[in-house]
Write an enzyme that holds these catalytic residues in place. Sequence first.
Site, PDB file in Angstrom:
ATOM      1  N   LYS A 172       0.819  -1.230   0.000  1.00  0.00           N
ATOM      2  CA  LYS A 172       0.000   0.000   0.000  1.00  0.00           C
ATOM      3  C   LYS A 172       0.848   1.275   0.000  1.00  0.00           C
ATOM      4  CE  LYS A 172      -2.330  -0.766   3.837  1.00  0.00           C
ATOM      5  NZ  LYS A 172      -1.871  -2.120   4.209  1.00  0.00           N
TER       6      LYS A 172
ATOM      7  N   ARG B 226      -9.812   2.014   8.446  1.00  0.00           N
ATOM      8  CA  ARG B 226      -9.532   0.621   8.802  1.00  0.00           C
ATOM      9  C   ARG B 226     -10.650   0.016   9.643  1.00  0.00           C
ATOM     10  NH1 ARG B 226      -3.395   1.397   8.688  1.00  0.00           N
ATOM     11  NH2 ARG B 226      -2.516  -0.670   8.511  1.00  0.00           N
TER      12      ARG B 226
ATOM     13  N   ARG C  87      11.029  -6.522   4.948  1.00  0.00           N
ATOM     14  CA  ARG C  87      10.994  -5.115   5.363  1.00  0.00           C
ATOM     15  C   ARG C  87      11.598  -4.956   6.762  1.00  0.00           C
ATOM     16  NH1 ARG C  87       5.277  -2.181   5.343  1.00  0.00           N
ATOM     17  NH2 ARG C  87       5.018  -3.143   7.368  1.00  0.00           N
TER      18      ARG C  87
ATOM     19  N   ARG D 175      11.366  -1.806  11.252  1.00  0.00           N
ATOM     20  CA  ARG D 175      10.143  -1.299  11.884  1.00  0.00           C
ATOM     21  C   ARG D 175       9.800  -2.113  13.121  1.00  0.00           C
ATOM     22  NH1 ARG D 175       5.064   0.126   8.029  1.00  0.00           N
ATOM     23  NH2 ARG D 175       3.961  -0.831   9.756  1.00  0.00           N
TER      24      ARG D 175
ATOM     25  N   ARG E 170      -1.335  -8.258  13.260  1.00  0.00           N
ATOM     26  CA  ARG E 170      -1.790  -7.242  12.306  1.00  0.00           C
ATOM     27  C   ARG E 170      -2.593  -7.875  11.168  1.00  0.00           C
ATOM     28  NH1 ARG E 170       3.555  -5.159  10.920  1.00  0.00           N
ATOM     29  NH2 ARG E 170       2.578  -3.808   9.396  1.00  0.00           N
TER      30      ARG E 170
HETATM   31  P1  AMP Z   1       0.674   0.995   8.507  1.00  0.00           P
HETATM   32  O1  AMP Z   1       1.933   1.742   8.277  1.00  0.00           O
HETATM   33  O2  AMP Z   1      -0.453   1.463   7.649  1.00  0.00           O
HETATM   34  O3  AMP Z   1       0.859  -0.496   8.460  1.00  0.00           O
HETATM   35  O4  AMP Z   1       0.224   1.330  10.007  1.00  0.00           O
HETATM   36  C1  AMP Z   1       1.057   1.002  11.099  1.00  0.00           C
HETATM   37  C2  AMP Z   1       0.256   0.979  12.390  1.00  0.00           C
HETATM   38  O5  AMP Z   1      -0.302   2.280  12.645  1.00  0.00           O
HETATM   39  C3  AMP Z   1      -0.953   0.047  12.408  1.00  0.00           C
HETATM   40  O6  AMP Z   1      -0.591  -1.296  12.702  1.00  0.00           O
HETATM   41  C4  AMP Z   1      -1.791   0.679  13.506  1.00  0.00           C
HETATM   42  O7  AMP Z   1      -1.276   0.407  14.791  1.00  0.00           O
HETATM   43  C5  AMP Z   1      -1.586   2.158  13.237  1.00  0.00           C
HETATM   44  N1  AMP Z   1      -2.588   2.663  12.258  1.00  0.00           N
HETATM   45  C6  AMP Z   1      -2.364   3.117  10.998  1.00  0.00           C
HETATM   46  N2  AMP Z   1      -3.503   3.497  10.416  1.00  0.00           N
HETATM   47  C7  AMP Z   1      -4.493   3.279  11.316  1.00  0.00           C
HETATM   48  C8  AMP Z   1      -5.895   3.445  11.294  1.00  0.00           C
HETATM   49  N3  AMP Z   1      -6.532   3.895  10.213  1.00  0.00           N
HETATM   50  N4  AMP Z   1      -6.584   3.110  12.422  1.00  0.00           N
HETATM   51  C9  AMP Z   1      -5.963   2.662  13.518  1.00  0.00           C
HETATM   52  N5  AMP Z   1      -4.641   2.449  13.599  1.00  0.00           N
HETATM   53  C10 AMP Z   1      -3.907   2.751  12.514  1.00  0.00           C
END
Ligand code: AMP
Length: 186
Positions: free
Chosen positions: A8, A83, A122, A128, A139
Amino acid sequence: MGPPGAGKGTQAQIVADRFGIPAISTGDIFRANVAKNTELGIEAKRYMDAGEYVPDSVTNLMVRNRIDEEDAVKGFLLDGYPRTLAQVDELDGMIAYTGHRLDAVVVLTAEPAELVRRLADRAHKEGRADDTEDVILRRQELYLEQTAPLIDVYRKRGLVCEVDGLGEVEEVTARIIEGLGKVEES
Ligand code: AMP
């Protein structure tokens, strides 16, 4: 939309650049806040490190403020938001207020085994904090439980463009651009 590891973030940047709009990644905004040790970062980190979602109230407010910024006036691409069902409702309210409209929802698909492989890769490259084995599994689980059902909500609105996330970055981008054209026609 798409499970963690589907690509993404990479695609959001490229596609947003093509359209001359900002890619707004909630994960990136959270990570930037964690790095700067802001109040938001401290709050978000507890959830992120465990692979849990940051509470809707915190996330929604952050997105609301971000899309109010000058560079988002002409449009934006959201990466990693919404989400949850509550976030879908909130987004509808936000864009009704700003006068935007949701044009399309891109869903990137990928095989679970490929996702785990990509996230492990990654973890090696970016380090990360949430790319450890246990957290990766949580996740993925949370995605299936809370986020995947949203695809149907958007499908009913005729907005979904589903794209195979497997392949070279350029190939996937080309599929997305083609798919977006079809959503626009329908
Ligand atoms: P990502 O980089 O999109 O994988 O997001 C990393 C982490 O940020 C996720 O595992 C959540 O803990 C938090 N996060 C990102 N976007 C959201 C969202 N829309 N709602 C809730 N938590 C989020």
